[in-house]
Design an enzyme around this catalytic site. Sequence first.
Site, mmCIF file in Angstrom:
data_model
loop_
_atom_site.group_PDB
_atom_site.id
_atom_site.type_symbol
_atom_site.label_atom_id
_atom_site.label_comp_id
_atom_site.label_asym_id
_atom_site.label_seq_id
_atom_site.Cartn_x
_atom_site.Cartn_y
_atom_site.Cartn_z
ATOM 1 N N SER A 141 -0.652 -39.101 59.036
ATOM 2 C CA SER A 141 -1.599 -38.027 58.895
ATOM 3 C C SER A 141 -1.547 -37.612 60.566
ATOM 4 O O SER A 141 -1.203 -38.179 61.723
ATOM 5 C CB SER A 141 -2.961 -38.671 58.904
ATOM 6 O OG SER A 141 -4.064 -37.961 59.319
ATOM 7 N N TYR A 189 -7.908 -45.553 61.094
ATOM 8 C CA TYR A 189 -7.191 -44.406 60.135
ATOM 9 C C TYR A 189 -5.902 -44.149 60.897
ATOM 10 O O TYR A 189 -4.907 -44.081 60.477
ATOM 11 C CB TYR A 189 -8.171 -43.413 59.790
ATOM 12 C CG TYR A 189 -7.231 -42.578 58.744
ATOM 13 C CD1 TYR A 189 -7.000 -42.918 57.386
ATOM 14 C CD2 TYR A 189 -7.070 -41.174 59.332
ATOM 15 C CE1 TYR A 189 -6.461 -41.912 56.591
ATOM 16 C CE2 TYR A 189 -6.126 -40.561 58.352
ATOM 17 C CZ TYR A 189 -5.932 -40.629 57.073
ATOM 18 O OH TYR A 189 -5.484 -39.843 56.264
HETATM 19 P P1 NAD Z 1 -7.832 -38.708 47.519
HETATM 20 O O1 NAD Z 1 -9.135 -39.419 47.714
HETATM 21 O O2 NAD Z 1 -7.730 -37.257 46.528
HETATM 22 O O3 NAD Z 1 -6.724 -39.445 46.669
HETATM 23 C C1 NAD Z 1 -6.438 -40.886 46.986
HETATM 24 C C2 NAD Z 1 -6.462 -41.828 45.987
HETATM 25 O O4 NAD Z 1 -5.915 -42.947 46.247
HETATM 26 C C3 NAD Z 1 -7.676 -41.708 45.179
HETATM 27 O O5 NAD Z 1 -7.372 -41.217 44.025
HETATM 28 C C4 NAD Z 1 -7.995 -43.176 45.362
HETATM 29 O O6 NAD Z 1 -8.740 -43.602 44.084
HETATM 30 C C5 NAD Z 1 -6.826 -43.918 45.522
HETATM 31 N N1 NAD Z 1 -7.053 -45.226 45.957
HETATM 32 C C6 NAD Z 1 -7.700 -45.580 47.124
HETATM 33 N N2 NAD Z 1 -7.503 -46.750 47.299
HETATM 34 C C7 NAD Z 1 -6.665 -47.426 46.581
HETATM 35 C C8 NAD Z 1 -5.947 -48.487 46.116
HETATM 36 N N3 NAD Z 1 -6.633 -49.725 46.909
HETATM 37 N N4 NAD Z 1 -5.523 -49.064 45.145
HETATM 38 C C9 NAD Z 1 -4.847 -47.938 44.565
HETATM 39 N N5 NAD Z 1 -5.201 -46.764 44.560
HETATM 40 C C10 NAD Z 1 -6.148 -46.432 45.712
HETATM 41 O O7 NAD Z 1 -7.123 -38.254 49.050
HETATM 42 P P2 NAD Z 1 -5.694 -37.456 49.357
HETATM 43 O O8 NAD Z 1 -6.251 -36.301 50.285
HETATM 44 O O9 NAD Z 1 -5.074 -37.090 47.778
HETATM 45 O O10 NAD Z 1 -5.080 -38.262 50.042
HETATM 46 C C11 NAD Z 1 -3.708 -38.802 49.552
HETATM 47 C C12 NAD Z 1 -3.202 -39.445 51.064
HETATM 48 O O11 NAD Z 1 -2.744 -38.576 51.740
HETATM 49 C C13 NAD Z 1 -3.792 -40.283 51.624
HETATM 50 O O12 NAD Z 1 -3.043 -41.712 51.887
HETATM 51 C C14 NAD Z 1 -4.468 -39.727 52.641
HETATM 52 O O13 NAD Z 1 -4.905 -40.780 53.843
HETATM 53 C C15 NAD Z 1 -3.337 -38.635 53.120
HETATM 54 N N6 NAD Z 1 -3.709 -37.730 53.873
HETATM 55 C C16 NAD Z 1 -4.361 -36.682 53.180
HETATM 56 C C17 NAD Z 1 -4.609 -35.534 54.124
HETATM 57 C C18 NAD Z 1 -5.225 -34.314 53.443
HETATM 58 O O14 NAD Z 1 -5.316 -33.445 54.296
HETATM 59 N N7 NAD Z 1 -5.578 -34.424 52.416
HETATM 60 C C19 NAD Z 1 -4.116 -35.514 55.326
HETATM 61 C C20 NAD Z 1 -3.402 -36.487 55.842
HETATM 62 C C21 NAD Z 1 -3.385 -37.694 55.130
#
Ligand code: NAD
Length: 909
Positions: free
Chosen positions: A641, A654
């Site tokens: 991230s 994080y």
């Molecule tokens: P999101 O919350 O929509 O998706 C994350 C998914 O992970 C959820 O469906 C959740 O149920 C699942 N999850 C959480 N803990 C879990 C576990 N212990 N075991 C199995 N599943 C689990 O969020 P997103 O934005 O799609 O995030 C996806 C990844 O991208 C994450 O790692 C997040 O940190 C990273 N990220 C996202 C952004 C962004 O702009 N959205 C930016 C930087 C990093």
Amino acid sequence: MIGITSYGAYIPRLRLDRMAIFQNMGWFAPAIVMVAQGERSMCNWDEDALTMAVAASRDCLVGRDKAALDGLYLASTTLPFADRQNAGIAATALNLPSSILASDFTASQKAGTNALLVALESVKSGDRGNILVTAADKRETKPGYFYEMWFGDGAASLLVGSEDVIAEYKGSHSVSYDFVPHYRGSEKQYDYMWEERWTRDEGYAKIIPEAVNGLLDKLGLTIADVDRLVYPCFFKAEHKNIARKLEADPEKVMDNMHAECGETGVAHPLLMLARALEEARPGDRIVVAGFGQGCSALYFVVTDAIEKLAPRTGVSGSLANKETTDNYAKWLKFRELIDPEMGIRAEAPTQTAMTTLWRKRDMILGLVGGKCRECETPQFPKMDICVNPDCGAHHSQDDYEFADVPARVKTFTGDLLAVSVDPPHKYGMIQFAGGGRMMADFTDCAFDDLKVGLPMQMVFRKRVADKDRGFVNYFWKAVPVPGAAAEMDKIRYDGRVAVITGAGAGLGRAYALELGARGAQLVVNDLGGARDGSGDGSAAPADEVVREIEDLGGRAVANYDNVATAEGGANIIKCALDTFGRVDIVINNAGILRDKSFLKMEPENWQAVMDVHLNGAYNVTRPAFAVMKENGFGRIVMTTSAAGLYGNFGQTNYSAAKMALVGLMNTLKLEGKKYNIKVNTIAPLAASRLTEDIMPPDIFAKAKPEFVVPMVAYLCSDECTESGAIFNAGMGYFNRAAILTGAGAQIGDAENPPSVEDIEANWNAINAIAGTKELADVNAAFMDLITPAPAEPAKEEAAPALDGPDIQAIFDNLSGTFKADAAAGVDVVFQFSISGKGGGEWHCVIQDQTCTIAKGSHAKPTCTLKMAAADFGDMMTGKLPAMQAYTSGKLIIEGDVLKSQLIEKLFSI
Ligand code: NAD
């Protein structure tokens, strides 16, 4: 119930841009500009009314039992034979039973609707059970004429019967007048047209309303009882005027398809009806009227059965499969309106022996081969001995129809010496699915479209015309399946198994849908917990994504394990192995947030985030890595991230976890290298529940996860050779992030440690960021440290991903080779159309002894040179002589071929 039980359509793939007619003939007939919009359909040189009728009928017969047919009515005013039953040729090509009644309907534009009417009445009377009605026309006009603009080529077929009726026939009304807006004498090539105003006012405007009103009166209905009104009329204003006269809602009137294909003669009312049926819903009431020496109008009510009809190409599919040309000379040649020299080889005898044609009619006209009863090997042609060397059975062949069997190109060539109306002559060996091969001519394609393995389908076409005897010889040819070449070039994941953690929502779901649509088998893991990872979790998110993938035809299994435990990670990989037998791709994506400023960051919140992000990646990747190492293939994507790469207030847990994943990647890329395991990291930016209260609403609305997907999908592909890199991706913007090391400074003599004061004194040199380098691993970093002089970049700059010549650079250099002296009096525009990697459109304008080269298409090129990028590179570097490129078909020149030869004079290449 009596009515239509199926429909089919065929519009030739070629379309002529009407503006090309005007551009070539406008000097002579300026008024045609009034109707020069859109495009008209245009038969390939090997197509005619009969081949189009066969094509539309094959579309119509999809999912229907051919053996149940007892009639084939073919309607056209442009049939190839005046005395040989054309419907009989179509019936043989379609392999219909010989017990059918085959009949031609001709000599009027309403022959199509009349054939339909006769078929319906015949089924109604009980005389016949199932009749195929097909109508097709390829009408000729003199060049530079309104009718050349208005007309199009095409065909439509309707199956009439009493079972599985999709549109019930309720009645008809016909009026017959010897009204002659045009006619064609029996020996004439062209129609003779009477004055258009009279045709409109006395013909269309009166006769169509009379027939339609007569029909409605007869059935006790009003125009309000009609949901779709179908009648052809190529006069745009008159088409609307007829609706006004009938007091019909203009919304209910079917478009006359002028913009897309033009009027297809006898076929047109049936083609428009096929389109109406394609769009119809159960209960829709349709009136169709065909005009010509009177008018026949028919009334149908669409039934529920329409929703169960097997998928087909139909009118929309046929319209979508197109290649538009502005090559008017080609149009003239294909229509035989000009007669260029075809060479001595074209004089070879073309007489057809009727005895052989009769004996081999199933093979030649029906593409019927054999299938061995002993070993089930298909072969073409059918022979006395089975072709299978392990079988060799005698007289064991049953008839086997090849026309609808999918095939692929096995070998191909483009022959410039062979006689061809559309050189180079393209042919090769095709391999049928399930067995059987044949040498086939290829049509409806350019040489560049062909490649080994390309999916092909068979089409019934003209092979040669014996002009001296007025005979047309038909056989089957192969054409590329529409869209198949593009599909072949697509990055696919067939046979690959991908594990995506946290795929029940947000980014993970989007990755899963894309990989699933491209053939990957998926483990959709998601715990289904809350945003901060609390709660018992739920199966619903993963289940829903699996359902979505399956609905799109993909294969996926749901998994609800927690990535935060070693046991959970092992279970996820076990699920992949148990279900699909392997693991090729892992996307570590699951994530939660527990934001707090550092002093408020209790160990519990610190640990929970570490567990899901860092430990989660470890727990899942470790068992997967063992399988990948065994298989010699792996693609792993970590999710970092911007918060980790650059920092973010309130996210120490994080940021630390996300940056730790970069460390994990850095070492795993080294350990995986030998086994073709590539490990990369994505830093996404996307709208999801993690970002909904962080992103400004307008950015949140735009930052769809789908904009991140292509990068992650690429990093997971066989095609990706990158490893150990970090990529930012969001809203369509992609760049690489890297950990860089400054040039630094050697302080002191390297024998005695410098003092603290020395550090202070040299701070600017130590801290300088100029001259940074990227270091591939710890050894490179160590070497950098012990080498006083600024080290060479340890990681070689990746060469630009070019596996072909740099076409832009060639054009950039071209103007430097321009010979102004040689350009005196020359005024030309060369258009270059370069296909393949790095290709595109460039044009070069030579005027007043100057040369301007620009990217893009020129509106009026003198000639267009079409080449593949690699061949173009070879030609421009002197490896491939221009003439050889031309004669071998590698260089295709459209437009003024002579002027293209100036290129060699104007540039010192
Ligand atoms: P999101 O919350 O929509 O998706 C994350 C998914 O992970 C959820 O469906 C959740 O149920 C699942 N999850 C959480 N803990 C879990 C576990 N212990 N075991 C199995 N599943 C689990 O969020 P997103 O934005 O799609 O995030 C996806 C990844 O991208 C994450 O790692 C997040 O940190 C990273 N990220 C996202 C952004 C962004 O702009 N959205 C930016 C930087 C990093």
